[in-house]
Design a protein around this motif. Structure first.
Motif, PDB file in Angstrom:
ATOM      1  N   GLY B 260       0.817  -1.211   0.000  1.00 30.17           N
ATOM      2  CA  GLY B 260       0.000   0.000   0.000  1.00 30.17           C
ATOM      3  C   GLY B 260       0.849   1.257   0.000  1.00 30.17           C
ATOM      4  N   VAL B 261       1.834   1.276   0.893  1.00 29.00           N
ATOM      5  CA  VAL B 261       2.666   2.469   0.981  1.00 29.00           C
ATOM      6  C   VAL B 261       3.443   2.677  -0.329  1.00 29.00           C
ATOM      7  CG1 VAL B 261       4.677   3.462   2.142  1.00 29.00           C
ATOM      8  CG2 VAL B 261       2.831   2.427   3.494  1.00 29.00           C
ATOM      9  N   ALA B 262       3.929   1.556  -0.897  1.00 27.67           N
ATOM     10  CA  ALA B 262       4.639   1.658  -2.177  1.00 27.67           C
ATOM     11  C   ALA B 262       3.715   2.204  -3.246  1.00 27.67           C
ATOM     12  CB  ALA B 262       5.163   0.285  -2.586  1.00 27.67           C
ATOM     13  N   ALA B 263       2.466   1.743  -3.267  1.00 27.13           N
ATOM     14  CA  ALA B 263       1.504   2.188  -4.267  1.00 27.13           C
ATOM     15  C   ALA B 263       1.177   3.657  -4.064  1.00 27.13           C
ATOM     16  CB  ALA B 263       0.228   1.342  -4.182  1.00 27.13           C
ATOM     17  N   VAL B 264       1.114   4.085  -2.795  1.00 21.93           N
ATOM     18  CA  VAL B 264       0.864   5.504  -2.533  1.00 21.93           C
ATOM     19  C   VAL B 264       2.028   6.338  -3.055  1.00 21.93           C
ATOM     20  CG1 VAL B 264       0.665   7.233  -0.696  1.00 21.93           C
ATOM     21  CG2 VAL B 264      -0.662   5.123  -0.563  1.00 21.93           C
ATOM     22  N   ALA B 265       3.249   5.836  -2.804  1.00 22.26           N
ATOM     23  CA  ALA B 265       4.428   6.560  -3.287  1.00 22.26           C
ATOM     24  C   ALA B 265       4.423   6.660  -4.804  1.00 22.26           C
ATOM     25  CB  ALA B 265       5.697   5.852  -2.789  1.00 22.26           C
ATOM     26  N   ASP B 266       3.937   5.587  -5.442  1.00 21.34           N
ATOM     27  CA  ASP B 266       3.848   5.602  -6.900  1.00 21.34           C
ATOM     28  C   ASP B 266       2.683   6.447  -7.395  1.00 21.34           C
ATOM     29  OD1 ASP B 266       5.846   3.834  -6.702  1.00 21.34           O
ATOM     30  OD2 ASP B 266       4.741   2.071  -7.432  1.00 21.34           O
ATOM     31  N   GLY B 267       1.816   6.844  -6.497  1.00 18.50           N
ATOM     32  CA  GLY B 267       0.649   7.618  -6.902  1.00 18.50           C
ATOM     33  C   GLY B 267      -0.471   6.759  -7.439  1.00 18.50           C
ATOM     34  N   ARG B 268      -0.345   5.390  -7.292  1.00 22.77           N
ATOM     35  CA  ARG B 268      -1.399   4.525  -7.782  1.00 22.77           C
ATOM     36  C   ARG B 268      -2.529   4.369  -6.778  1.00 22.77           C
ATOM     37  NH1 ARG B 268      -0.002  -0.801  -8.572  1.00 22.77           N
ATOM     38  NH2 ARG B 268       1.894  -0.579  -7.312  1.00 22.77           N
ATOM     39  N   LEU B 269      -2.296   4.794  -5.549  1.00 19.23           N
ATOM     40  CA  LEU B 269      -3.292   4.590  -4.486  1.00 19.23           C
ATOM     41  C   LEU B 269      -3.440   5.882  -3.720  1.00 19.23           C
ATOM     42  CD1 LEU B 269      -4.927   2.142  -3.329  1.00 19.23           C
ATOM     43  CD2 LEU B 269      -3.147   1.983  -1.601  1.00 19.23           C
ATOM     44  N   GLY B 270      -4.700   6.279  -3.503  1.00 16.79           N
ATOM     45  CA  GLY B 270      -4.952   7.488  -2.744  1.00 16.79           C
ATOM     46  C   GLY B 270      -4.847   7.236  -1.248  1.00 16.79           C
ATOM     47  N   PRO B 271      -4.866   8.270  -0.439  1.00 19.69           N
ATOM     48  CA  PRO B 271      -4.743   8.094   1.014  1.00 19.69           C
ATOM     49  C   PRO B 271      -5.958   7.385   1.620  1.00 19.69           C
ATOM     50  CG  PRO B 271      -5.151  10.395   0.440  1.00 19.69           C
ATOM     51  CD  PRO B 271      -4.898   9.679  -0.848  1.00 19.69           C
ATOM     52  N   ILE B 272      -7.137   7.724   1.127  1.00 18.05           N
ATOM     53  CA  ILE B 272      -8.329   7.090   1.705  1.00 18.05           C
ATOM     54  C   ILE B 272      -8.359   5.596   1.397  1.00 18.05           C
ATOM     55  CG2 ILE B 272     -10.847   7.061   1.691  1.00 18.05           C
ATOM     56  CD1 ILE B 272     -10.713  10.092   1.129  1.00 18.05           C
ATOM     57  N   PRO B 273      -8.156   5.184   0.125  1.00 15.72           N
ATOM     58  CA  PRO B 273      -8.108   3.739  -0.152  1.00 15.72           C
ATOM     59  C   PRO B 273      -7.023   3.025   0.647  1.00 15.72           C
ATOM     60  CG  PRO B 273      -8.319   4.980  -2.183  1.00 15.72           C
ATOM     61  CD  PRO B 273      -8.094   5.984  -1.105  1.00 15.72           C
ATOM     62  N   LEU B 274      -5.902   3.677   0.918  1.00 16.89           N
ATOM     63  CA  LEU B 274      -4.844   3.042   1.678  1.00 16.89           C
ATOM     64  C   LEU B 274      -5.372   2.655   3.072  1.00 16.89           C
ATOM     65  CD1 LEU B 274      -1.869   2.203   2.180  1.00 16.89           C
ATOM     66  CD2 LEU B 274      -1.526   4.487   3.138  1.00 16.89           C
ATOM     67  N   ALA B 275      -5.993   3.627   3.732  1.00 16.59           N
ATOM     68  CA  ALA B 275      -6.527   3.365   5.072  1.00 16.59           C
ATOM     69  C   ALA B 275      -7.540   2.228   5.010  1.00 16.59           C
ATOM     70  CB  ALA B 275      -7.167   4.623   5.634  1.00 16.59           C
ATOM     71  N   VAL B 276      -8.396   2.266   3.984  1.00 16.58           N
ATOM     72  CA  VAL B 276      -9.424   1.225   3.857  1.00 16.58           C
ATOM     73  C   VAL B 276      -8.770  -0.130   3.638  1.00 16.58           C
ATOM     74  CG1 VAL B 276     -11.321   0.396   2.413  1.00 16.58           C
ATOM     75  CG2 VAL B 276     -11.165   2.831   3.017  1.00 16.58           C
ATOM     76  N   LEU B 277      -7.760  -0.189   2.763  1.00 15.29           N
ATOM     77  CA  LEU B 277      -7.107  -1.449   2.440  1.00 15.29           C
ATOM     78  C   LEU B 277      -6.435  -2.042   3.673  1.00 15.29           C
ATOM     79  CD1 LEU B 277      -6.403  -3.367   0.097  1.00 15.29           C
ATOM     80  CD2 LEU B 277      -4.250  -2.123  -0.164  1.00 15.29           C
ATOM     81  N   VAL B 278      -5.721  -1.218   4.412  1.00 20.52           N
ATOM     82  CA  VAL B 278      -4.990  -1.727   5.573  1.00 20.52           C
ATOM     83  C   VAL B 278      -5.962  -2.243   6.628  1.00 20.52           C
ATOM     84  CG1 VAL B 278      -3.502  -1.069   7.481  1.00 20.52           C
ATOM     85  CG2 VAL B 278      -2.958  -0.311   5.178  1.00 20.52           C
ATOM     86  N   LEU B 279      -7.021  -1.484   6.866  1.00 27.51           N
ATOM     87  CA  LEU B 279      -7.968  -1.962   7.877  1.00 27.51           C
ATOM     88  C   LEU B 279      -8.752  -3.177   7.402  1.00 27.51           C
ATOM     89  CD1 LEU B 279      -7.300   0.807   9.342  1.00 27.51           C
ATOM     90  CD2 LEU B 279      -9.415   0.246  10.542  1.00 27.51           C
ATOM     91  N   THR B 280      -8.914  -3.308   6.073  1.00 23.70           N
ATOM     92  CA  THR B 280      -9.536  -4.525   5.551  1.00 23.70           C
ATOM     93  C   THR B 280      -8.659  -5.729   5.874  1.00 23.70           C
ATOM     94  OG1 THR B 280     -10.502  -3.263   3.743  1.00 23.70           O
ATOM     95  CG2 THR B 280     -10.410  -5.653   3.466  1.00 23.70           C
ATOM     96  N   ALA B 281      -7.349  -5.558   5.634  1.00 28.50           N
ATOM     97  CA  ALA B 281      -6.430  -6.653   5.923  1.00 28.50           C
ATOM     98  C   ALA B 281      -6.446  -7.000   7.412  1.00 28.50           C
ATOM     99  CB  ALA B 281      -5.020  -6.283   5.480  1.00 28.50           C
TER     100      ALA B 281
END
Lengths: 558, 643
Positions: B260-281
């Motif tokens: 997730g963090v790598a994808a955020v750094a790449d700009g492929r993932l927004g901040p809100i989806p990141l939070a959602v993805l991590v809490l989903t996991a």
């Protein structure tokens, strides 16, 4: 039922050690849970902030390298949690095995001290094996969870109260509600559930009754007609069970609703405050991650409590037995040669819990070397006479003497060495034939064992067995018929070579051939010894016949 | 696996209910996971300080999920338990129907198998409630969560799928496999311990009398130490599952963060989806939490299912035969060349048995245990087929009539007759459902049983004494008015005090009816018209009791071994009567037959047949010769007949 029985702590030292280990593991786990929540919320918040609140490109500059350490730490926490979970479970199972062993040995030591009692041996065996095994769930799954259920909510509250006191208040208010509501629901349903269980047992019993009675039903051409009834009864069974379950599930329902709803409330409350700027994202995420963790152990404890009930019930049964009388008799220290005359003077025996004495005002003198046949109706106290001599019971009045010495003054074990006993239904052990015969003389040679067996008319029986005297007899001597078992007991008596022999209905329930063989062996055994033979019929060679229960009748000598 | 699949097939008629249960269970789990996912979205969105309207739907939904989880979980439990109990009822009916068809049931009566059958059907319930619906629900929710994850970040979704599969499938199965070895070792050690305990506790009197208790306790302690050592050594294996589950969950979270963090750094993932993805996991592993428990149970369920299907697959013990009625009128029974064995290759239980029961006669079959006597009873009751020979009642061939047709003409008291946990009336009416109370009282009178029709008899008739149970069983048989009455070891478990009295009364009640008395004990045989001595599945001697007593052979030897016992017992009867053995049993309201009651019909009957004038077989064997002179001579036994 108490969550933790203090008697368990007192009785088994392994339980105390176990609790310490469980406490340490729980403390470690709690720390790791908090650490993981802190790391995850921090990482997500920092990663988000590097994107920027407005969603523009990374201006805060916190890229992957900056977060690498935190992410690596999350991985390390994962490994640590796994190791701790593994270690805690393994340690719990290990100490459970030790605690069960301690309880079992105490139980066995308690019930085997003193004379044999009327305890239900089958129940005790089940209790000491399968019953105590149910404690595995209690020790390995329930107790550690109980410690967690105390530690985790407190730790979570401490952390949350520092991060966001309003959320802490929500959690602090709802948490105690869970046990409270569960207790209320439990109290309300207990009485009803008990009533239902009685009904359930009755219905379940019906099915068993019908299945066991199938040959009888078939004989009366009713087996097929009963099928409809079985269907009807199982349907009733289902309805009754569902009635009970619907209520039993209520407490779980309360728990789930309270736990989930309060998490929802915390989430919404945190979200709204975050929106208004009263909170930062990191704190909000931390609270959100931690809130369910506070309720999780409570839920788990509830679920595991039911699974471990059986173990708790078994432990309570063990304590009931341990608290019961150990049954040690008055131990005299004296020793006596069993060659003197046996004398019962005005002996009465009343068993505990009975109104009527089993034997009352009994007098009898048996000179050394005499064979006496004791007859009389069932319940007249014939077997009690033998029990008195065996010191399985003590006279409530009067005295039994041997050669003038009161039996009560003798050391029971030393005195019993003067006796050989052939009970009505001798117990054969899961051992070889020879091992069974050696019961009272473990050091006897093979030749002596063989000779005793021949004297007991057992020789041919043993020779027909696949490995002769080395043949294992199986549980309770299952390989042998009742008459053959009786003869093994006689062989024991021959090998014991004691001056006094006691025989309790040695031919009851035997078919005629076996009875004849046993009679021959008994006549041989009684030769030259003091012998008391309890028998229903009078087809025995004896010096005297004594009728017990009826007015004493000493009949003509041989 | 076959047995488990068949067990599932049993649930098919309840498919809709189970389907509903799976959906409800999925909804409950989804509510829990969804709550955290939604909350993550809510918080992450709130961090961007949008207007309240942007959040209002999420706020309402969050609260709804908070309630729906509890509600759907409750409903799921009710629905699946109900469906499982319905299936259980189906299974029990089928087991019962199968047992009723396989009939003699003896095959399943060894040990506690009947009881186990009852608990084995419970395994149906266990499988359906804990083993079937949770995995299906988990599959549904797990797929949903993976879809959500993949939508946010493809590689995150894949990782989540891998994590869930590992934790939900691989780890439980591996843990169950790892637990099999320890389970086997523990069972072996536990078997040793249990044997030692049984010996020590059941054999306590023998051990104490022979001073061997210390050795026995030492043996228990050794077995206990072995079991404890095995359990402690294997604890490591059993803990593996818990550790592996935690590891998979933790590493999935770690991997998701990394991706997730790598994808955020790449700009492929927004901040809100990141939070959602991590809490989903973080939340997703709740889905697979119940699965290790289900997998661990699978072995026990399979064993139960196998035992259950063993019963369901058993072929009927009696081949189908025409349902042609056999009249219950008095007719001679003729058995010729009867051969029966329990399995090919086993010795013959009956090996060419010939036997006759003339109409109205009382015939006894005696012999040592294992002679095949009870096999004869099961053939006559049509509990089993014969391999060769004929059994004819009049001109009717019983071996080629349906069991029910035969049982209309042949009835009696089987070994261990079952007394049902009900009233005396219900137990009697089993034999003749249409019987009036007067008829029932009359038959109770005939067997000299002084019971009220409404008296409860207790489970297994425990509120009655052994003698009373036998009398009740005979009363039941008499109600069917059979052409032939078969009494299979009617005194087997009776006290010597009561044995002869009960048998006297049974035979008296059966007066005038063809009766076959099968017994290993000679009590009562003296009063029969003919006695057959059976050994090794054949008749070795037959004749009147008098003739047999005068001839060399088993009967005379056995009678000798019984010696004066018979007469002593009989004298005991007169003075001690029947009350004594009943003293210890709780018998509220129930009364033993009054011992003092006059018994004229019994007497006249006893003197009817020529063999019965001398009631006790003449003792002439060495045991009798050796026996003390204190006993009365055998002849005085007959005064009861001389009236």
């Amino acid at each position: 039922m108490k969550p933790l029985d203090p008697r368990l702590l007192r009785t088994a030292s392994a339980v105390r050690a176990h609790l310490l280990v469980a406490g340490a593991c729980a403390a470690g786990l709690t720390g790791l849970i908090l650490l993981q929540a802190w790391l995850v919320s921090g990482t997500v918040a920092r990663a988000t902030s590097m994107v920027g609140a407005a969603g523009s490109a990374s201006d805060a500059g916190a890229g992957l390298p900056e977060l690498a350490l935190a992410i690596a730490a999350v991985g390390a926490v994962a490994v640590a949690r796994a190791v701790l979970a593994y270690g805690a479970e393994a340690a719990a199972l290990r100490s459970a095995a030790r605690a069960k062993s301690q309880l079992r040995r105490q139980l066995v030591a308690h019930v085997t001290s003193g004379p044999p009692t009327q305890r239900n041996a089958g129940e005790l065996v089940t209790l000491a094996t399968r019953g105590l095994d149910a404690l595995d769930d209690y020790f390995a799954r329930y107790l550690p969870q109980l410690v967690l259920a105390v530690l985790v909510p407190v730790a979570v509250l401490v952390v949350v109260v520092r991060a966001d006191w309003i959320s802490a208040v929500v959690i602090a208010v709802t948490l105690p509600l869970i046990p409270l509501f569960m207790a209320l629901v439990g109290m309300h349903t207990q009485a009803r559930t008990n009533r239902q269980w009685a009904l359930l047992n009755r219905l379940g019993g019906h099915f068993l009754d019908v299945v066991e009675g199938l040959p009888t039903l078939a004989l009366f051409r009713r087996a097929k007609a009963e099928a409809a009834l079985v269907r009807e009864v199982t349907d009733q069974h289902r309805e009754a069970t569902m009635g009970t379950l619907r209520i039993a599930f209520l407490s779980a329902f309360v728990l789930e609703v309270l736990a989930t709803l309060s998490v929802a409330i915390v989430a919404v409350e945190v979200g709204l405050r975050l929106m208004n700027g009263g909170l930062d994202l990191r704190t909000a995420l931390l609270v959100l991650i931690l809130a369910p963790e506070a309720y999780l152990p409570l839920r788990e404890v509830g679920a595991r409590f039911h699974a471990s009930m059986e173990g708790i019930a078994a432990a309570e049964q063990v304590f009931t037995v341990l608290d019961g009388p150990g049954g040690a008799t008055g131990h005299g220290a004296g020793r006596a040669a069993g060659t003197g005359e046996l004398r019962f003077s005005d002996v009465a025996v009343t068993y505990p819990g009975r109104d009527r004495p089993a034997l009352d005002g009994f007098d009898l003198v048996v000179p050394a070397g005499e064979t006496v046949l004791l007859t009389g109706p069932s319940g007249a106290g014939k077997s009690t006479l033998l029990s008195l001599l065996l010191r399985f019971v003590e006279p409530t009045r009067g005295r039994v003497t041997v050669g003038g010495t009161d039996l009560a003054a003798l050391d029971p074990d030393a005195w019993r060495r003067e006796l050989a006993w052939v009970p009505q239904d001798p117990h054969l052990f899961d051992d070889t034939v020879a091992g069974n015969i050696r019961l009272g003389a473990p050091d006897a040679s093979d030749a002596q064992v063989r000779q005793a067996a021949e004297l007991a008319e057992l020789g041919e029986v043993v020779d027909a067995l696949p490995q002769g005297y080395a043949t294992r007899l199986g549980e309770r001597g299952a390989r042998l018929s009742a008459g053959q078992r009786q003869r093994v007991a006689l062989a024991r008596a021959f090998l014991r070579d004691a001056p006094i022999v006691l025989l309790d209905e040695p031919t009851a329930h035997l078919d005629p051939e076996n009875a004849a063989a046993v009679r021959r062996a008994v006549a041989r055994l009684a030769e030259g010894r003091t012998a008391l033979v309890v028998a229903h019929d009078e087809g025995w060679s004896a010096d005297r016949i004594v009728r017990v229960g009826a007015p004493l009748a000493a009949v003509s000598p041989r | 696996m076959g047995a488990v699949r068949r067990l599932v097939a049993l649930a098919r008629p309840r498919g809709v209910r189970f389907g509903l249960g799976v959906v409800l269970g999925a909804l409950a789990t989804a509510s829990g996971v969804g709550l955290l996912i939604l909350a993550a979205w809510l918080i992450a969105t709130a961090a961007t300080h949008p207007g309240i309207t942007a959040l209002s739907v999420a706020v309402v939904l969050t609260r709804a999920l908070g309630v729906s989880r509890g509600v759907t979980r409750y409903l799921e439990r009710v629905v699946t338990h109900d469906a499982a109990l319905r299936t259980l009822a189906d299974a029990r009916s089928r087991v019962y129907a199968r047992l009723a068809a396989t009939e003699p049931v003896r095959r399943f009566r060894s040990g506690d198998l009947v009881t186990r059958l009852v608990s084995d059907t419970d395994s149906v319930q266990d499988l359906l409630v804990r083993g079937l619906t949770p995995p299906l629900s988990a599959l549904l929710v797990g797929s949903g969560v993976v879809v959500v994850g993949t939508a946010l970040l493809a590689e995150g979704g894949m990782l989540l799928a891998a994590g869930l599969l590992l934790a939900g499938l691989a780890v439980p199965l591996l843990a169950a496999a790892a637990g099999r070895g320890p389970g086997r070792r523990a069972a072996a050690a536990r078997g040793e311990l249990s044997t030692a305990l049984v010996d020590t506790l059941h054999g306590a009197p023998d051990l104490i009398a022979y001073g061997a208790m210390d050795r026995a306790v030492a043996r228990v302690d050794r077995a206990d130490a072995d079991l404890t050592r095995v359990a402690r050594r294997d604890a490591g294996l059993l803990g593996l599952g818990a550790g592996a589950s935690a590891l998979v969950a933790g590493l999935t979270l770690w991997g998701t963060l990394l991706l997730g963090v790598a994808a955020v750094a790449d700009g492929r993932l927004g901040p809100i989806p990141l939070a959602v993805l991590v809490l989903t996991a973080l939340a997703a592993f709740e889905i697979v939490a119940p699965l290790p428990g289900a997998a661990a149970r699978l072995g026990a369920i399979r064993a139960s299912a196998t035992r259950l299907f063993d019963v369901l697959d058993t072929p009927p013990a009696v081949r189908p035969a025409p349902d042609e009625p056999v009249p219950a009128a008095a007719a001679p029974l003729r058995v010729r060349g009867l051969r029966v064995r329990y399995a090919a290759g086993e010795p013959w239980a009956l090996d060419g048995l010939d036997l006759d029961v003339p109409p109205g006669a009382h015939v006894a079959v005696v012999g040592p245990s294992g002679a095949g006597k009870s096999t004869l009873a099961s053939v006559l009751f049509r509990f089993r087929d014969a391999d060769a020979g004929t059994v004819e009642l009049g001109e009717h061939d019983l071996l080629h009539r349906s069991p029910d047709a035969v049982r209309a003409a042949v009835s009696g008291v089987p070994q261990d007759p079952h007394v049902f946990d009900s009233t005396v009336r219900e137990n009697l009416r089993l034999a003749r459902p249409a019987a009036t109370d007067d008829e029932l009282r009359a038959v109770l009178d005939r067997v000299r049983l002084d019971l009220d029709l409404d008296d409860p008899v207790g489970s297994h008739g425990r509120r009655l004494s052994g003698g009373m149970r036998q009398r009740l069983a005979l009363a039941r048989a008499l109600l069917t008015e059979p052409a032939l009455l078969v009494l299979d070891e009617p005194t087997a478990h009776l006290d010597p005090d009561t044995r002869d009295v009960v048998l006297d009364d049974l035979l008296a009640a059966a007066r005038g009816r063809s009766t076959l008395l099968i017994t290993h004990d000679l009590a009562g045989t003296g009063r029969c018209d003919t006695v057959y001595v059976v050994s090794g599945g054949r008749v070795v001697q037959h004749g009147t009791p008098r003739q047999l007593a005068d001839r060399h052979g088993w009967y005379r030897d056995a009678a000798g071994a019984r010696a004066m016992g018979c007469c002593a017992d009989r004298r005991g009867d007169l003075s001690v009567a029947t009350g004594t053995p009943d003293q210890t049993r709780p018998r509220p309201k129930l009364r033993a037959p009054p011992p003092a009651r006059a018994r004229p019909p019994v007497r006249s009957d006893q003197c009817r047949s020529p063999g019965s004038t001398n009631r006790g077989p003449v003792p002439s064997d060495s045991a009798a010769a050796r026996s003390p002179s204190s006993r009365p001579p055998p002849a005085p036994c007959s005064p009861r007949c001389s009236s």
